[in-house]
Design a protein around this motif. Structure first.
Motif, PDB file in Angstrom:
ATOM      1  N   ALA A 120       0.827  -1.202   0.000  1.00  0.00           N
ATOM      2  CA  ALA A 120       0.000   0.000   0.000  1.00  0.00           C
ATOM      3  C   ALA A 120       0.863   1.255   0.000  1.00  0.00           C
ATOM      4  N   LEU A 121       1.990   1.225   0.713  1.00  0.00           N
ATOM      5  CA  LEU A 121       2.929   2.353   0.688  1.00  0.00           C
ATOM      6  C   LEU A 121       3.471   2.560  -0.719  1.00  0.00           C
ATOM      7  N   ALA A 122       3.923   1.484  -1.322  1.00  0.00           N
ATOM      8  CA  ALA A 122       4.518   1.571  -2.657  1.00  0.00           C
ATOM      9  C   ALA A 122       3.522   2.084  -3.691  1.00  0.00           C
ATOM     10  N   ASN A 123       2.247   1.742  -3.500  1.00  0.00           N
ATOM     11  CA  ASN A 123       1.211   2.136  -4.470  1.00  0.00           C
ATOM     12  C   ASN A 123       0.549   3.467  -4.133  1.00  0.00           C
ATOM     13  N   GLY A 124       1.004   4.129  -3.067  1.00  0.00           N
ATOM     14  CA  GLY A 124       0.442   5.427  -2.709  1.00  0.00           C
ATOM     15  C   GLY A 124      -0.926   5.359  -2.067  1.00  0.00           C
ATOM     16  N   GLN A 125      -1.316   4.191  -1.564  1.00  0.00           N
ATOM     17  CA  GLN A 125      -2.636   4.045  -0.957  1.00  0.00           C
ATOM     18  C   GLN A 125      -2.660   4.474   0.511  1.00  0.00           C
ATOM     19  N   ILE A 126      -1.493   4.515   1.144  1.00  0.00           N
ATOM     20  CA  ILE A 126      -1.366   5.012   2.514  1.00  0.00           C
ATOM     21  C   ILE A 126      -0.148   5.937   2.567  1.00  0.00           C
ATOM     22  N   ASP A 127      -0.080   6.735   3.622  1.00  0.00           N
ATOM     23  CA  ASP A 127       1.044   7.661   3.780  1.00  0.00           C
ATOM     24  C   ASP A 127       2.160   7.076   4.644  1.00  0.00           C
ATOM     25  N   ALA A 128       1.789   6.190   5.562  1.00  0.00           N
ATOM     26  CA  ALA A 128       2.781   5.594   6.465  1.00  0.00           C
ATOM     27  C   ALA A 128       2.195   4.314   7.042  1.00  0.00           C
ATOM     28  N   GLY A 129       3.063   3.502   7.617  1.00  0.00           N
ATOM     29  CA  GLY A 129       2.584   2.250   8.207  1.00  0.00           C
ATOM     30  C   GLY A 129       3.512   1.759   9.296  1.00  0.00           C
ATOM     31  N   PHE A 130       2.953   0.980  10.192  1.00  0.00           N
ATOM     32  CA  PHE A 130       3.721   0.397  11.289  1.00  0.00           C
ATOM     33  C   PHE A 130       3.990  -1.081  11.018  1.00  0.00           C
ATOM     34  N   ILE A 131       5.221  -1.484  11.243  1.00  0.00           N
ATOM     35  CA  ILE A 131       5.598  -2.899  11.249  1.00  0.00           C
ATOM     36  C   ILE A 131       6.444  -3.114  12.488  1.00  0.00           C
ATOM     37  N   VAL A 132       5.954  -3.931  13.393  1.00  0.00           N
ATOM     38  CA  VAL A 132       6.709  -4.228  14.616  1.00  0.00           C
ATOM     39  C   VAL A 132       7.265  -5.640  14.446  1.00  0.00           C
ATOM     40  N   GLY A 133       8.538  -5.708  14.076  1.00  0.00           N
ATOM     41  CA  GLY A 133       9.154  -6.994  13.774  1.00  0.00           C
ATOM     42  C   GLY A 133      10.634  -6.981  14.076  1.00  0.00           C
ATOM     43  N   GLY A 134      11.272  -8.115  13.883  1.00  0.00           N
ATOM     44  CA  GLY A 134      12.692  -8.246  14.171  1.00  0.00           C
ATOM     45  C   GLY A 134      13.560  -7.396  13.251  1.00  0.00           C
ATOM     46  N   GLN A 135      14.760  -7.105  13.701  1.00  0.00           N
ATOM     47  CA  GLN A 135      15.693  -6.314  12.899  1.00  0.00           C
ATOM     48  C   GLN A 135      15.971  -7.030  11.584  1.00  0.00           C
ATOM     49  N   GLY A 136      15.792  -6.302  10.480  1.00  0.00           N
ATOM     50  CA  GLY A 136      15.972  -6.906   9.164  1.00  0.00           C
ATOM     51  C   GLY A 136      14.739  -7.600   8.643  1.00  0.00           C
ATOM     52  N   VAL A 137      13.565  -7.319   9.230  1.00  0.00           N
ATOM     53  CA  VAL A 137      12.324  -7.970   8.808  1.00  0.00           C
ATOM     54  C   VAL A 137      12.132  -7.826   7.301  1.00  0.00           C
ATOM     55  N   GLY A 138      11.708  -8.909   6.665  1.00  0.00           N
ATOM     56  CA  GLY A 138      11.687  -8.986   5.208  1.00  0.00           C
ATOM     57  C   GLY A 138      10.880  -7.915   4.513  1.00  0.00           C
ATOM     58  N   ALA A 139       9.693  -7.589   5.037  1.00  0.00           N
ATOM     59  CA  ALA A 139       8.830  -6.613   4.363  1.00  0.00           C
ATOM     60  C   ALA A 139       9.497  -5.249   4.264  1.00  0.00           C
ATOM     61  N   VAL A 140      10.198  -4.824   5.323  1.00  0.00           N
ATOM     62  CA  VAL A 140      10.880  -3.530   5.303  1.00  0.00           C
ATOM     63  C   VAL A 140      12.118  -3.597   4.402  1.00  0.00           C
ATOM     64  N   THR A 141      12.825  -4.700   4.485  1.00  0.00           N
ATOM     65  CA  THR A 141      13.999  -4.879   3.619  1.00  0.00           C
ATOM     66  C   THR A 141      13.615  -4.761   2.156  1.00  0.00           C
ATOM     67  N   GLN A 142      12.528  -5.398   1.777  1.00  0.00           N
ATOM     68  CA  GLN A 142      12.114  -5.426   0.370  1.00  0.00           C
ATOM     69  C   GLN A 142      11.717  -4.049  -0.145  1.00  0.00           C
ATOM     70  N   ILE A 143      10.937  -3.292   0.629  1.00  0.00           N
ATOM     71  CA  ILE A 143      10.518  -1.986   0.127  1.00  0.00           C
ATOM     72  C   ILE A 143      11.692  -1.015   0.078  1.00  0.00           C
ATOM     73  N   SER A 144      12.678  -1.207   0.972  1.00  0.00           N
ATOM     74  CA  SER A 144      13.852  -0.320   0.947  1.00  0.00           C
ATOM     75  C   SER A 144      14.711  -0.559  -0.288  1.00  0.00           C
ATOM     76  N   LEU A 145      14.573  -1.724  -0.907  1.00  0.00           N
ATOM     77  CA  LEU A 145      15.333  -2.039  -2.124  1.00  0.00           C
ATOM     78  C   LEU A 145      14.719  -1.402  -3.361  1.00  0.00           C
ATOM     79  N   THR A 146      13.431  -1.091  -3.288  1.00  0.00           N
ATOM     80  CA  THR A 146      12.737  -0.571  -4.471  1.00  0.00           C
ATOM     81  C   THR A 146      12.278   0.876  -4.323  1.00  0.00           C
ATOM     82  N   HIS A 147      12.276   1.404  -3.092  1.00  0.00           N
ATOM     83  CA  HIS A 147      11.825   2.770  -2.847  1.00  0.00           C
ATOM     84  C   HIS A 147      12.714   3.439  -1.799  1.00  0.00           C
ATOM     85  N   LYS A 148      12.809   4.752  -1.868  1.00  0.00           N
ATOM     86  CA  LYS A 148      13.508   5.493  -0.822  1.00  0.00           C
ATOM     87  C   LYS A 148      12.538   5.686   0.340  1.00  0.00           C
ATOM     88  N   ILE A 149      12.925   5.179   1.503  1.00  0.00           N
ATOM     89  CA  ILE A 149      12.015   5.225   2.639  1.00  0.00           C
ATOM     90  C   ILE A 149      12.621   5.998   3.813  1.00  0.00           C
TER      91      ILE A 149
END
Length: 326
Positions: free
Chosen positions: A191-220
């Motif tokens: 949803a962040l990548a598609n502009g459907q939301i402005d921000a989001g929370f992910i409470v997960g371990g350091q290096g969590v996959g979802a955050v790693t992946q979006i950081s590879l394709t977008h400036k966050i």
């Protein structure tokens, strides 16, 4: 005479078949005792894009392989709150959950209307609060989230509990001051990548996959939690502590101050001491296998087992830990 002979043959044939089936049944009981006796269980995890699911799957394999008469599978769930409730109901043998949620359950606070009979087997690893926005959004502080479209995490998840509590601590009401949606890890970053939301929370371990992946394709941006904000939050939420995510854990993201809370394996207080002992013993004696699947399991040690203050370890788990010092 012929009729009597035919009848005798039929009787012998029936007796022969009966003897064969009795022998076959006996053989199956002797050959497959574990298949007949093994109990099927599940461990509650989370969404497949987070760390709970592979961690739970690795623990399930260890328990199935090493604990007699136990067969465990990992179950995809909405995570902490759901897992805690299902453990108490007896729907699961164990669940992975954030410490603050388990503490709330034990005390009968937050999402729980009364005290829940829960205990823990051991702590796993610290979860970190990731508050994510695209760099181009201009969102740089928690205060900037007011009036925005925000994903608070999956419904009935520890992420949603934490996000709501953190926003409330900085004066943002999730019902009045933001446009709140409830999405799991993968849905949040999509949803962040598609502009459907402005921000989001992910409470997960350091290096969590979802955050790693979006950081590879977008400036966050990972939104920092200031010292003052941390202090105010921890005062009313003692299961948390300050944490700094090091630079370059995520692509082009510098060091970020945030909050952490330990994840635990939650079980029903009604679990037998023998089962709790066996699950804990097999987990720690085979943690090397789990670490091949999830790197964060490096933090899952006997020394860290009791990192969640306020919720007692199960007596069976404590018995195993005590045996290590003898």
């Amino acid at each position: 005479m012929k009729l009597r002979t035919k009848n005798n043959k039929c009787i012998k044939l029936i007796k022969g078949k009966a003897m064969f089936y009795r022998a076959l049944a006996l053989a199956l009981l002797l050959i497959l005792p574990s298949a007949v006796q093994a109990e099927n269980y599940s461990i509650g995890t989370g969404g497949q894009s987070g760390i709970y699911y592979p961690f739970g799957g690795a623990l399930a394999k260890v328990w199935s392989d090493k604990v007699p008469d136990v067969n465990v599978k990992a179950e995809v769930t909405a995570a902490s709150v759901e897992n805690t409730i299902k453990v108490v109901r007896g729907d699961m043998i164990a669940g992975i959950a954030m410490g603050n949620v388990v503490l709330d359950a034990y005390k009968g606070e937050g999402k729980f209307r009364s005290e829940m009979p829960v205990k823990t087997l051991f702590a796993l690893y610290p979860n970190l609060v990731h508050t994510i926005a695209l760099e181009k959004s201009g969102i740089k502080s928690l205060a900037d989230l007011k009036g925005k479209r925000i994903s608070l995490g999956a419904p009935a998840s520890g992420t949603a509990v934490t996000a709501a509590a953190l926003l409330a601590s900085v004066g943002i009401d999730v019902k009045k001051d933001i446009d709140a949606v409830y999405l799991n890890y993968g849905e949040t970053t999509n949803a962040l990548a598609n502009g459907q939301i402005d921000a989001g929370f992910i409470v997960g371990g350091q290096g969590v996959g979802a955050v790693t992946q979006i950081s590879l394709t977008h400036k966050i941006n990972l939104i920092p939690v200031s010292d003052a904000e941390s202090a105010a939050f921890i005062e009313t939420n003692p299961a948390y502590s300050k944490y700094t995510i090091p630079a370059d854990v995520y692509k082009n993201v510098g060091a970020v101050s945030t909050l952490s809370v330990w994840n635990v394996v939650v079980v029903s207080a009604k679990m037998s001491d023998e089962m709790a002992y066996n699950l804990t013993k097999s987990a720690f004696e085979n943690m090397g296998e789990v670490r091949k699947v999830v790197k964060v399991a490096e933090a899952t040690t006997p020394e860290n087992a009791n990192r969640l203050a306020g919720v007692p370890l199960h007596a069976g788990a404590q018995k195993y830990l005590d045996s290590l010092s003898k």
